[in-house]
Scaffold this motif. Structure first.
Motif, PDB file in Angstrom:
ATOM      1  N   ALA A 158       0.840  -1.193   0.000  1.00 49.98           N
ATOM      2  CA  ALA A 158       0.000   0.000   0.000  1.00 49.98           C
ATOM      3  C   ALA A 158       0.879   1.248   0.000  1.00 49.98           C
ATOM      4  CB  ALA A 158      -0.914  -0.005   1.224  1.00 49.98           C
ATOM      5  N   TYR A 159       0.223   2.397  -0.098  1.00 51.23           N
ATOM      6  CA  TYR A 159       0.866   3.714  -0.079  1.00 51.23           C
ATOM      7  C   TYR A 159       1.841   3.915  -1.248  1.00 51.23           C
ATOM      8  CZ  TYR A 159      -0.918   3.416   4.710  1.00 51.23           C
ATOM      9  OH  TYR A 159      -1.725   3.241   5.809  1.00 51.23           O
ATOM     10  N   PRO A 160       1.307   3.936  -2.480  1.00 55.10           N
ATOM     11  CA  PRO A 160       2.163   4.195  -3.647  1.00 55.10           C
ATOM     12  C   PRO A 160       2.896   5.527  -3.513  1.00 55.10           C
ATOM     13  CG  PRO A 160      -0.010   3.435  -4.338  1.00 55.10           C
ATOM     14  CD  PRO A 160      -0.104   3.684  -2.866  1.00 55.10           C
ATOM     15  N   GLY A 161       4.157   5.511  -3.912  1.00 53.19           N
ATOM     16  CA  GLY A 161       4.974   6.716  -3.863  1.00 53.19           C
ATOM     17  C   GLY A 161       5.582   7.003  -2.519  1.00 53.19           C
ATOM     18  N   VAL A 162       5.184   6.239  -1.499  1.00 53.92           N
ATOM     19  CA  VAL A 162       5.732   6.436  -0.158  1.00 53.92           C
ATOM     20  C   VAL A 162       6.445   5.169   0.314  1.00 53.92           C
ATOM     21  CG1 VAL A 162       5.229   7.071   2.228  1.00 53.92           C
ATOM     22  CG2 VAL A 162       3.879   8.068   0.372  1.00 53.92           C
ATOM     23  N   PHE A 163       5.691   4.060   0.401  1.00 50.46           N
ATOM     24  CA  PHE A 163       6.251   2.809   0.898  1.00 50.46           C
ATOM     25  C   PHE A 163       6.062   1.634  -0.060  1.00 50.46           C
ATOM     26  CE2 PHE A 163       5.374   4.730   5.230  1.00 50.46           C
ATOM     27  CZ  PHE A 163       6.702   4.904   5.558  1.00 50.46           C
ATOM     28  N   LEU A 164       5.121   1.717  -0.988  1.00 52.03           N
ATOM     29  CA  LEU A 164       4.744   0.556  -1.788  1.00 52.03           C
ATOM     30  C   LEU A 164       5.926  -0.047  -2.536  1.00 52.03           C
ATOM     31  CD1 LEU A 164       1.601  -0.068  -3.858  1.00 52.03           C
ATOM     32  CD2 LEU A 164       3.792  -0.221  -5.023  1.00 52.03           C
ATOM     33  N   SER A 165       6.018  -1.373  -2.454  1.00 51.59           N
ATOM     34  CA  SER A 165       7.012  -2.131  -3.225  1.00 51.59           C
ATOM     35  C   SER A 165       6.295  -2.885  -4.338  1.00 51.59           C
ATOM     36  CB  SER A 165       7.747  -3.141  -2.335  1.00 51.59           C
ATOM     37  OG  SER A 165       8.548  -2.480  -1.368  1.00 51.59           O
ATOM     38  N   SER A 166       6.918  -2.953  -5.503  1.00 50.05           N
ATOM     39  CA  SER A 166       6.366  -3.742  -6.599  1.00 50.05           C
ATOM     40  C   SER A 166       6.511  -5.225  -6.284  1.00 50.05           C
ATOM     41  CB  SER A 166       7.106  -3.423  -7.895  1.00 50.05           C
ATOM     42  OG  SER A 166       8.444  -3.908  -7.828  1.00 50.05           O
ATOM     43  N   ASP A 167       5.795  -6.053  -7.018  1.00 48.24           N
ATOM     44  CA  ASP A 167       5.909  -7.499  -6.815  1.00 48.24           C
ATOM     45  C   ASP A 167       7.349  -7.960  -7.017  1.00 48.24           C
ATOM     46  OD1 ASP A 167       3.233  -7.539  -6.292  1.00 48.24           O
ATOM     47  OD2 ASP A 167       2.646  -8.514  -8.173  1.00 48.24           O
ATOM     48  N   GLY A 168       8.031  -7.390  -8.001  1.00 51.77           N
ATOM     49  CA  GLY A 168       9.422  -7.771  -8.239  1.00 51.77           C
ATOM     50  C   GLY A 168      10.316  -7.405  -7.077  1.00 51.77           C
ATOM     51  N   GLN A 169      10.093  -6.232  -6.495  1.00 50.85           N
ATOM     52  CA  GLN A 169      10.878  -5.834  -5.326  1.00 50.85           C
ATOM     53  C   GLN A 169      10.585  -6.737  -4.132  1.00 50.85           C
ATOM     54  OE1 GLN A 169       9.480  -1.749  -5.384  1.00 50.85           O
ATOM     55  NE2 GLN A 169      11.536  -1.000  -5.897  1.00 50.85           N
ATOM     56  N   ILE A 170       9.320  -7.089  -3.980  1.00 52.13           N
ATOM     57  CA  ILE A 170       8.957  -7.997  -2.889  1.00 52.13           C
ATOM     58  C   ILE A 170       9.650  -9.336  -3.046  1.00 52.13           C
ATOM     59  CG2 ILE A 170       7.026  -9.322  -1.913  1.00 52.13           C
ATOM     60  CD1 ILE A 170       5.268  -6.831  -2.491  1.00 52.13           C
ATOM     61  N   VAL A 171       9.689  -9.844  -4.271  1.00 55.21           N
ATOM     62  CA  VAL A 171      10.376 -11.115  -4.520  1.00 55.21           C
ATOM     63  C   VAL A 171      11.852 -11.015  -4.122  1.00 55.21           C
ATOM     64  CG1 VAL A 171      11.220 -12.639  -6.359  1.00 55.21           C
ATOM     65  CG2 VAL A 171       8.805 -12.004  -6.274  1.00 55.21           C
ATOM     66  N   ARG A 172      12.513  -9.930  -4.478  1.00 59.10           N
ATOM     67  CA  ARG A 172      13.931  -9.776  -4.134  1.00 59.10           C
ATOM     68  C   ARG A 172      14.135  -9.732  -2.613  1.00 59.10           C
ATOM     69  NH1 ARG A 172      17.148  -5.139  -6.782  1.00 59.10           N
ATOM     70  NH2 ARG A 172      18.880  -6.503  -6.160  1.00 59.10           N
ATOM     71  N   ALA A 173      13.278  -9.009  -1.928  1.00 59.15           N
ATOM     72  CA  ALA A 173      13.401  -8.939  -0.471  1.00 59.15           C
ATOM     73  C   ALA A 173      13.101 -10.291   0.171  1.00 59.15           C
ATOM     74  CB  ALA A 173      12.456  -7.875   0.073  1.00 59.15           C
ATOM     75  N   MET A 174      12.100 -10.986  -0.349  1.00 55.44           N
ATOM     76  CA  MET A 174      11.783 -12.313   0.189  1.00 55.44           C
ATOM     77  C   MET A 174      12.915 -13.296  -0.065  1.00 55.44           C
ATOM     78  SD  MET A 174       7.725 -12.891  -0.567  1.00 55.44           S
ATOM     79  CE  MET A 174       6.475 -12.204   0.538  1.00 55.44           C
ATOM     80  N   GLN A 175      13.539 -13.228  -1.219  1.00 51.28           N
ATOM     81  CA  GLN A 175      14.686 -14.091  -1.492  1.00 51.28           C
ATOM     82  C   GLN A 175      15.816 -13.834  -0.504  1.00 51.28           C
ATOM     83  OE1 GLN A 175      15.273 -12.979  -5.592  1.00 51.28           O
ATOM     84  NE2 GLN A 175      14.280 -14.837  -6.386  1.00 51.28           N
ATOM     85  N   THR A 176      16.028 -12.567  -0.185  1.00 50.52           N
ATOM     86  CA  THR A 176      17.065 -12.218   0.780  1.00 50.52           C
ATOM     87  C   THR A 176      16.737 -12.785   2.159  1.00 50.52           C
ATOM     88  OG1 THR A 176      17.586 -10.184  -0.421  1.00 50.52           O
ATOM     89  CG2 THR A 176      18.290 -10.300   1.878  1.00 50.52           C
ATOM     90  N   ALA A 177      15.482 -12.652   2.575  1.00 55.71           N
ATOM     91  CA  ALA A 177      15.067 -13.182   3.868  1.00 55.71           C
ATOM     92  C   ALA A 177      15.153 -14.709   3.910  1.00 55.71           C
ATOM     93  CB  ALA A 177      13.648 -12.725   4.192  1.00 55.71           C
ATOM     94  N   ALA A 178      14.785 -15.342   2.811  1.00 52.99           N
ATOM     95  CA  ALA A 178      14.890 -16.806   2.752  1.00 52.99           C
ATOM     96  C   ALA A 178      16.339 -17.246   2.925  1.00 52.99           C
ATOM     97  CB  ALA A 178      14.326 -17.314   1.435  1.00 52.99           C
TER      98      ALA A 178
END
Length: 476
Positions: A158-178
């Motif tokens: 949520a919150y486009p332009g402030v905090f929102l991450s795209s699906d691709g960005q979410i995948v990268r962050a999730m890969q890092t956490a994994a």
């Protein structure tokens, strides 16, 4: 300094029994059969009589936003005022969110949050990290923060332009956490769809606070939750969805859990008790139909007619709601919430509850909605396991920090209204004004020090310490 708590019933997440608790310095050193101290060898500098009362681990509120910048202002509670209110309510550890927005460095923000909190907390504190801009630098910082005891990372849909991450960005962050063992926390709402609905409502002239909830319908929460679950399954990352309010979103998380996925749901007291209908009917002489701004938060309050509240209590009983936190993000009506007069989209989103969580959930025990043990589980023990604190926090056992609450089930707590206001949060109102609770926090110990007793708050702002967290202890 030794303290003996006598005559009480020790309640854990798995059962209850009459035991005395012996504290030496900052730690619990023994659990004793009642009356053992009368045999001679056990003496204490201080004795606390808990006869007829419960002794539980100090509460852990794993979702707070002290001094958080939002919507052109800052959350009204500082670490000093917010942690003091937590102590009043039996919460002895808060986990606050370090905020990284676009253009900010994660490490700089962590340093800023340490500066804000150090020497200003009445109780112990730890940090999550909001990743508001997923790029190579912030992904590298995620690895570094694991070693600093910050082991969970929040993303926004949520919150486009402030905090929102795209699906691709979410995948990268999730890969890092994994890869590093971190826990991904997700604000799951479809922010792009919500923005369209908000703009359409404003163009129609639907600008009162009620339409905040209308323009964030349950479908936007369920859709985002499903997407988060699928991306977590794809990457192998554990997923913790924050402030779940819609029964449909919870059903999707329960489905993922039944399939063996590391998927977890948090809800908050406002979603268990309050409703969109309460917002619709809110009016006052001072604020008119803007009164509903008091209950504007995201995710929003849901319709009682649709049965969301009852379903959340059910999922709490079944264990599919893992924890109850507050999402404590308080704003005053004057000069803060009123920024949205005439345009609900400009109302700072947030409700203050850090002081009332234990009481509100205990009322659920009194009302037959959850068991006594489940109360301790979702407020104390599972938050400790979920966020790498268990062993030190969330349990009454030898070697654990002496974070303890003496709770009177026969006491009473009135959350006053107006000039009779009784809360201690730095707010000019409370979402919980007028609530009557069949129970009372009598005595609170943080690491062996009494910070609240029957006379009131007796702690100090410099008592609380930063707690480095381990990796989650709640994963399959």
């Amino acid at each position: 300094m030794t303290t003996l708590i006598t005559g009480g019933t020790v309640v854990s997440s798995t059962g209850s029994s009459r035991q005395d608790v012996l504290v030496d310095g900052e730690r619990i050193v023994a659990l004793l059969e009642p009356g053992t101290q009368t045999l001679g060898p056990i003496t204490a500098d201080t004795t606390i009589d808990a006869t007829g009362k419960y002794v539980i681990p100090g509460g852990i509120d794993a979702h707070t936003h002290m001094e958080m910048p939002f919507g052109g202002t800052n959350a009204s509670d500082t670490f000093e005022t917010g942690s003091r209110a937590a102590a009043w309510g039996g919460t002895t550890t808060i986990v606050d969110f370090v905020v990284q927005a676009h253009g900010q460095r994660v490490q700089d923000q962590v340093a800023l949050w340490h500066e804000k909190a150090a020497g200003n907390c009445a109780v112990d504190y730890a940090f999550h990290q909001i990743i508001g801009e997923v790029d190579d630098e912030s992904l590298k910082a995620m690895d570094e923060l694991i070693g600093e005891g910050i082991t969970s990372f929040k993303l926004f849909m949520a919150y486009p332009g402030v905090f929102l991450s795209s699906d691709g960005q979410i995948v990268r962050a999730m890969q890092t956490a994994a890869g590093n063992g971190g826990l991904i926390m997700m604000h799951a709402e479809n922010g792009s769809a919500i923005d369209v609905l908000v703009q359409q409502a404003i163009e129609r002239g639907d600008t009162t606070p009620y339409f905040h909830g209308v323009t964030r319908p349950w479908q936007t929460e369920q859709e985002a939750t499903h997407r988060a679950v699928m991306l977590a399954e794809l990457t192998g990352a554990p997923l913790y969805v924050v402030h779940v309010s819609a029964k449909q979103a919870l059903a999707r998380i329960a489905e993922a859990r039944d399939a063996g996925q590391n998927a977890f749901a948090e809800t908050c007291p406002q979603y268990l008790y309050l409703s969109l209908e309460d917002n619709l009917g809110a009016r006052s002489e001072q604020w008119g139909d803007f009164e509903g701004a008091k209950w504007v938060c995201s995710t929003p309050l849901r319709s009682r007619a649709e049965g969301h509240q009852d379903e959340l209590w059910k999922y709490l009983r079944t264990g599919d709601v893992t924890t109850v936190s507050t999402d404590h993000c308080p704003f005053c009506m004057k000069d803060q919430k009123e920024l949205g007069v005439g345009n609900f989209a400009k109302i700072p989103n947030g409700i203050g509850s850090v002081e009332h969580r234990l009481d509100l959930l205990f009322q659920g025990v009194k009302d037959g909605r959850i068991s006594l043990e489940k109360w301790v589980d979702v407020c104390c023990t599972t938050p400790a396991r979920m966020f790498g604190l268990y062993g030190r926090k969330g349990v009454i056992a030898p070697g654990a920090d002496a974070d303890l609450v003496v709770y009177d089930p026969n006491g009473h707590t009135s959350i006053g209204v107006g000039e009779g206001r009784t809360h201690h949060m730095n707010m000019d109102y409370s979402a919980w004004e007028g609530y009557e609770i069949d129970g009372h926090v009598d005595v609170v110990l943080s690491r062996g020090t009494v910070v609240k007793d029957t006379s009131g708050y007796v702690g100090s702002k410099a008592h609380g310490r930063f707690v480095k967290r381990e990796l989650s202890q709640n994963l399959i």
